[in-house]
Design a protein around this motif. Structure first.
Motif, PDB file in Angstrom:
ATOM      1  N   LYS A 196     -81.142 -33.404 -47.162  1.00  0.00           N
ATOM      2  CA  LYS A 196     -80.625 -32.090 -46.345  1.00  0.00           C
ATOM      3  C   LYS A 196     -81.827 -32.098 -45.318  1.00  0.00           C
ATOM      4  O   LYS A 196     -81.846 -31.056 -44.534  1.00  0.00           O
ATOM      5  CB  LYS A 196     -80.688 -31.001 -47.184  1.00  0.00           C
ATOM      6  CG  LYS A 196     -79.940 -30.978 -48.439  1.00  0.00           C
ATOM      7  CD  LYS A 196     -78.604 -31.097 -48.044  1.00  0.00           C
ATOM      8  CE  LYS A 196     -77.405 -30.979 -49.306  1.00  0.00           C
ATOM      9  NZ  LYS A 196     -76.128 -30.972 -48.926  1.00  0.00           N
ATOM     10  N   ASN A 199     -79.413 -34.789 -40.306  1.00  0.00           N
ATOM     11  CA  ASN A 199     -77.988 -34.324 -40.018  1.00  0.00           C
ATOM     12  C   ASN A 199     -77.374 -35.398 -39.105  1.00  0.00           C
ATOM     13  O   ASN A 199     -78.213 -35.965 -38.284  1.00  0.00           O
ATOM     14  CB  ASN A 199     -77.937 -33.068 -39.757  1.00  0.00           C
ATOM     15  CG  ASN A 199     -78.755 -32.876 -38.268  1.00  0.00           C
ATOM     16  OD1 ASN A 199     -78.533 -33.063 -37.062  1.00  0.00           O
ATOM     17  ND2 ASN A 199     -79.867 -32.117 -38.708  1.00  0.00           N
ATOM     18  N   ARG A 221     -71.820 -36.498 -47.815  1.00  0.00           N
ATOM     19  CA  ARG A 221     -72.187 -35.716 -48.729  1.00  0.00           C
ATOM     20  C   ARG A 221     -73.009 -36.499 -50.003  1.00  0.00           C
ATOM     21  O   ARG A 221     -73.724 -36.366 -50.753  1.00  0.00           O
ATOM     22  CB  ARG A 221     -71.045 -35.056 -49.411  1.00  0.00           C
ATOM     23  CG  ARG A 221     -71.275 -34.060 -50.560  1.00  0.00           C
ATOM     24  CD  ARG A 221     -70.213 -33.495 -51.107  1.00  0.00           C
ATOM     25  NE  ARG A 221     -69.457 -34.522 -52.126  1.00  0.00           N
ATOM     26  CZ  ARG A 221     -68.383 -34.036 -52.824  1.00  0.00           C
ATOM     27  NH1 ARG A 221     -68.145 -32.796 -53.044  1.00  0.00           N
ATOM     28  NH2 ARG A 221     -68.322 -34.994 -53.933  1.00  0.00           N
ATOM     29  N   GLU A 224     -76.530 -36.978 -49.084  1.00  0.00           N
ATOM     30  CA  GLU A 224     -77.055 -35.734 -49.009  1.00  0.00           C
ATOM     31  C   GLU A 224     -77.694 -35.548 -47.657  1.00  0.00           C
ATOM     32  O   GLU A 224     -78.715 -35.026 -47.369  1.00  0.00           O
ATOM     33  CB  GLU A 224     -78.232 -35.434 -49.952  1.00  0.00           C
ATOM     34  CG  GLU A 224     -77.569 -35.432 -51.466  1.00  0.00           C
ATOM     35  CD  GLU A 224     -78.886 -35.269 -52.370  1.00  0.00           C
ATOM     36  OE1 GLU A 224     -79.029 -34.005 -52.854  1.00  0.00           O
ATOM     37  OE2 GLU A 224     -79.711 -36.344 -52.685  1.00  0.00           O
ATOM     38  N   GLU A 226     -76.329 -33.871 -44.047  1.00  0.00           N
ATOM     39  CA  GLU A 226     -75.475 -32.597 -43.409  1.00  0.00           C
ATOM     40  C   GLU A 226     -74.957 -33.281 -42.181  1.00  0.00           C
ATOM     41  O   GLU A 226     -75.046 -34.126 -41.551  1.00  0.00           O
ATOM     42  CB  GLU A 226     -76.471 -31.549 -42.766  1.00  0.00           C
ATOM     43  CG  GLU A 226     -77.395 -30.868 -43.922  1.00  0.00           C
ATOM     44  CD  GLU A 226     -76.902 -29.894 -44.615  1.00  0.00           C
ATOM     45  OE1 GLU A 226     -75.627 -29.840 -44.677  1.00  0.00           O
ATOM     46  OE2 GLU A 226     -77.532 -29.491 -45.471  1.00  0.00           O
ATOM     47  N   GLU A 262     -68.325 -30.073 -48.809  1.00  0.00           N
ATOM     48  CA  GLU A 262     -69.788 -29.943 -49.011  1.00  0.00           C
ATOM     49  C   GLU A 262     -69.987 -28.758 -50.025  1.00  0.00           C
ATOM     50  O   GLU A 262     -71.156 -29.051 -50.964  1.00  0.00           O
ATOM     51  CB  GLU A 262     -70.342 -29.417 -47.731  1.00  0.00           C
ATOM     52  CG  GLU A 262     -70.458 -30.443 -46.524  1.00  0.00           C
ATOM     53  CD  GLU A 262     -70.888 -29.623 -45.303  1.00  0.00           C
ATOM     54  OE1 GLU A 262     -71.064 -30.792 -44.451  1.00  0.00           O
ATOM     55  OE2 GLU A 262     -71.147 -28.739 -45.319  1.00  0.00           O
TER      56      GLU A 262
END
Length: 331
Positions: A196, A199, A221, A224, A226, A262
């Protein structure tokens, strides 16, 4: 404080989004419906602009006009002395949740991102994201960003599939960007920064199918990472400047799909498509769909958080003009 329009280059000068300039008091104005802009979006600036040739981008080198005066995501990015911006951030730190420094494709961009980061952090303690140019990076440079206290890495993947990437950003567009190399940087950044903390920006409406978007969301996903959505909004003077935006109905559907993937445990088999890749059915309960829609969350802007985990990068009105139907909501 007057804007600097003599096309001075970074790192001594930096471009700032109009909304962020209003938030910091560098420009007069109010944000529609009382929105705020807690993420200060900055953009490196060079006389020659960006060397990339992305067909939809306002910074593309083929776009007519002076590089420093061109819009980006259809908004103005005035140029200021970096010191003026850093001081303004420090003076308004109670309103600032994060700073994002965006690179362009230029040989100085890597070094200048580090310099601007250090100058801001010398003035104020604030979380900083790097919206990086993957083509210019490798593991060593990503490590240097982390060591400089850039705590989130954003990567402008933009295209949802290899073919769309090739036609809009890669050799099909006369550019040097590579789909494979972008994903290599995604994986290296994910290993360095953790879950996370990386991104991918994804633009809806560049010619991709619903199936390709769903596959991309699941791919992100799984590691992990974004996915932050942008709605294609044609920039005048670009190669794709004459094309239409994706219909609002499709845009809303894609926003909802991303949220389902998500935040729920829907398997890939829950999504059905026709032979052209258009979504035809979602195997999910009406109750779940209604709950997500009524929450409003799928339709908010996706972006980096502040130090407390609250959305900071809400990009007010980046995908539409005030008065138009909201594409994503900055509140």
């Amino acid at each position: 404080m007057s804007e600097i329009w003599n096309h001075e280059s970074s790192p001594e000068h930096i471009r700032i989004s109009t909304a962020a300039a209003i938030e910091l008091g560098l420009k007069p104005g109010l944000l529609y419906r009382g929105a705020s802009c807690p993420c200060i979006n900055l953009l490196l600036n060079y006389d020659v602009g960006c060397y990339a040739t992305c067909t939809y981008c306002g910074l593309a080198r083929e776009r007519p006009g002076i590089a420093a005066e061109n819009s980006f995501i259809r908004v103005g990015w005035p140029v200021y002395h970096t010191e003026i911006v850093a001081n303004a951030i420090a003076n308004k730190i109670d309103r600032v949740g994060r700073v994002c420094i965006a690179m362009v494709h230029h040989p100085q961009a890597y070094d200048d991102t580090l310099t601007v980061t250090k100058e801001i952090l010398a003035k104020v303690d604030v979380p900083i994201s790097g919206l990086v140019m993957a083509t210019l990076l490798n593991g060593k440079r990503l490590r240097a960003f982390k060591d400089a206290s850039i705590d989130i890495i954003g990567i402008g993947l933009d295209a949802a599939s290899q073919e769309v990437f090739h036609q809009t950003r890669g050799r099909g567009a006369g550019g040097s960007h590579s789909w494979e190399q972008h994903w290599e940087i995604v994986h290296i950044a994910r290993e360095l920064y953790g879950p996370k903390k990386v991104n991918c920006h994804v633009v809806v409406g560049l010619g991709e199918t619903d199936r390709e978007l769903v596959e991309l969301f699941y791919r992100c996903r799984a590691i992990e990472v974004e996915a932050y959505l942008f709605s294609f909004n044609p920039e005048p003077g670009t190669v794709m400047g004459g094309l239409s935006r994706t219909p609002i109905s499709r845009w809303r559907r894609i926003q909802l799909i991303k949220n389902l993937i998500e935040d729920t445990n829907l398997p890939t088999e829950a999504f059905e498509f026709d032979d052209k890749g258009n979504l035809t059915h979602i195997d999910a309960s009406n109750e779940l769909i209604d709950l997500l829609i009524s929450s409003g969350t799928p339709f908010m802007t996706g972006g980096c958080p502040d130090r407390n985990g609250k959305l900071a990068c809400n990009r007010p009105y980046g995908s539409y003009k005030p008065g138009e139907e909201f594409r994503d909501f900055p509140f």
